[in-house]
Design a protein around this motif. Structure first.
Motif, PDB file in Angstrom:
ATOM      1  N   SER A  26     -12.353  -2.407  -1.849  1.00 53.00           N
ATOM      2  CA  SER A  26     -12.792  -1.375  -0.917  1.00 53.00           C
ATOM      3  C   SER A  26     -14.315  -1.340  -0.808  1.00 53.00           C
ATOM      4  CB  SER A  26     -12.255  -0.016  -1.357  1.00 53.00           C
ATOM      5  OG  SER A  26     -12.729   0.996  -0.513  1.00 53.00           O
ATOM      6  N   GLN A  27     -14.992  -1.379  -1.941  1.00 53.72           N
ATOM      7  CA  GLN A  27     -16.456  -1.356  -1.938  1.00 53.72           C
ATOM      8  C   GLN A  27     -17.026  -2.579  -1.225  1.00 53.72           C
ATOM      9  OE1 GLN A  27     -17.443  -1.045  -6.070  1.00 53.72           O
ATOM     10  NE2 GLN A  27     -16.796   1.095  -6.217  1.00 53.72           N
ATOM     11  N   THR A  44     -15.465  -4.549   1.080  1.00 54.40           N
ATOM     12  CA  THR A  44     -15.058  -4.718   2.481  1.00 54.40           C
ATOM     13  C   THR A  44     -15.475  -3.581   3.405  1.00 54.40           C
ATOM     14  OG1 THR A  44     -12.902  -3.692   2.079  1.00 54.40           O
ATOM     15  CG2 THR A  44     -13.041  -6.085   1.841  1.00 54.40           C
ATOM     16  N   LYS A  45     -16.005  -2.500   2.857  1.00 53.61           N
ATOM     17  CA  LYS A  45     -16.313  -1.321   3.669  1.00 53.61           C
ATOM     18  C   LYS A  45     -17.157  -1.659   4.907  1.00 53.61           C
ATOM     19  CE  LYS A  45     -16.550   2.929   2.025  1.00 53.61           C
ATOM     20  NZ  LYS A  45     -16.954   4.010   1.156  1.00 53.61           N
ATOM     21  N   GLU A 100       0.831  -1.215   0.000  1.00 50.32           N
ATOM     22  CA  GLU A 100       0.000   0.000   0.000  1.00 50.32           C
ATOM     23  C   GLU A 100       0.860   1.257   0.000  1.00 50.32           C
ATOM     24  OE1 GLU A 100      -2.021   2.938   3.060  1.00 50.32           O
ATOM     25  OE2 GLU A 100      -1.422   0.964   3.759  1.00 50.32           O
ATOM     26  N   SER A 150      -7.834  -2.179   0.827  1.00 50.86           N
ATOM     27  CA  SER A 150      -8.909  -1.297   0.371  1.00 50.86           C
ATOM     28  C   SER A 150      -8.395   0.052  -0.116  1.00 50.86           C
ATOM     29  CB  SER A 150      -9.916  -1.073   1.502  1.00 50.86           C
ATOM     30  OG  SER A 150     -10.559  -2.282   1.816  1.00 50.86           O
ATOM     31  N   LYS A 151      -7.289   0.514   0.444  1.00 56.90           N
ATOM     32  CA  LYS A 151      -6.751   1.819   0.041  1.00 56.90           C
ATOM     33  C   LYS A 151      -6.213   1.809  -1.381  1.00 56.90           C
ATOM     34  CE  LYS A 151      -5.501   3.513   4.604  1.00 56.90           C
ATOM     35  NZ  LYS A 151      -4.387   3.826   5.508  1.00 56.90           N
ATOM     36  N   THR A 152      -5.826   0.653  -1.865  1.00 56.82           N
ATOM     37  CA  THR A 152      -5.235   0.602  -3.201  1.00 56.82           C
ATOM     38  C   THR A 152      -6.067  -0.202  -4.191  1.00 56.82           C
ATOM     39  OG1 THR A 152      -3.846  -1.270  -2.532  1.00 56.82           O
ATOM     40  CG2 THR A 152      -2.862   0.913  -2.401  1.00 56.82           C
ATOM     41  N   ASN A 153      -7.181  -0.770  -3.756  1.00 60.46           N
ATOM     42  CA  ASN A 153      -8.001  -1.573  -4.649  1.00 60.46           C
ATOM     43  C   ASN A 153      -9.464  -1.189  -4.451  1.00 60.46           C
ATOM     44  OD1 ASN A 153      -9.546  -3.697  -5.827  1.00 60.46           O
ATOM     45  ND2 ASN A 153      -7.718  -4.988  -5.796  1.00 60.46           N
ATOM     46  N   GLU A 154      -9.998  -0.407  -5.368  1.00 61.50           N
ATOM     47  CA  GLU A 154     -11.362   0.138  -5.241  1.00 61.50           C
ATOM     48  C   GLU A 154     -12.431  -0.958  -5.177  1.00 61.50           C
ATOM     49  OE1 GLU A 154     -14.198   2.784  -4.479  1.00 61.50           O
ATOM     50  OE2 GLU A 154     -12.078   3.268  -4.602  1.00 61.50           O
ATOM     51  N   GLU A 213      -7.976  -2.891   5.476  1.00 61.74           N
ATOM     52  CA  GLU A 213      -7.798  -1.452   5.301  1.00 61.74           C
ATOM     53  C   GLU A 213      -6.671  -1.168   4.297  1.00 61.74           C
ATOM     54  OE1 GLU A 213      -6.351   1.058   8.688  1.00 61.74           O
ATOM     55  OE2 GLU A 213      -8.494   1.494   8.775  1.00 61.74           O
TER      56      GLU A 213
END
Length: 117
Positions: free
Chosen positions: A97-98, A100-101, A22, A90-94, A87
């Motif tokens: 991220s959606q 796992t939010k 990340e 999620s910061k580098t894979n949109e 986390e």
């Protein structure tokens, strides 16, 4: 002792790897940040060793410990690491991220870390 320490160690290693990926992808890698992170992970491992010493060492010194403390501490650390891994990814894979939010929020609540970043 070995199994809990191994499990915690695997999750710590995964967190270090995902954090490194990340920070490199975002161009935020610094040796100071890496040192601080590694020291924090080392402290987590020391906590596991400490609770093992308490749970299994105290009875050898004549002090009975009738509550299990190793597994809950290891579980807590693993939950923290899972949250951190999700986390980091999620910061580098949109797409991740959606997905796992909502789970990330629940994991943070379980670990007692309700701070939103």
């Amino acid at each position: 002792m070995t199994m809990c320490l191994l499990i915690v160690g695997v999750f710590i290693l995964l967190d270090i790897i995902t954090g490194l990926i990340e920070s490199i992808r975002l161009g935020e890698f610094t040796s100071k940040k890496m040192r601080q992170g590694l020291l924090a992970k080392f402290q987590e491992l020391l906590i596991v060793v400490l609770v093992y010493a308490i749970q299994y060492g105290f009875p050898m010194l004549g002090v009975a410990i009738n509550i299990p403390i190793v597994q809950p501490i290891c579980l807590y650390i693993v939950v923290m690491e899972v949250g951190s891994i999700l986390e980091n990814v999620s910061k580098t894979n949109e797409k991740i991220s959606q997905f796992t939010k909502k789970y990330l929020k629940q994991i943070k609540e379980m670990a007692g870390d309700s701070d939103e970043e």
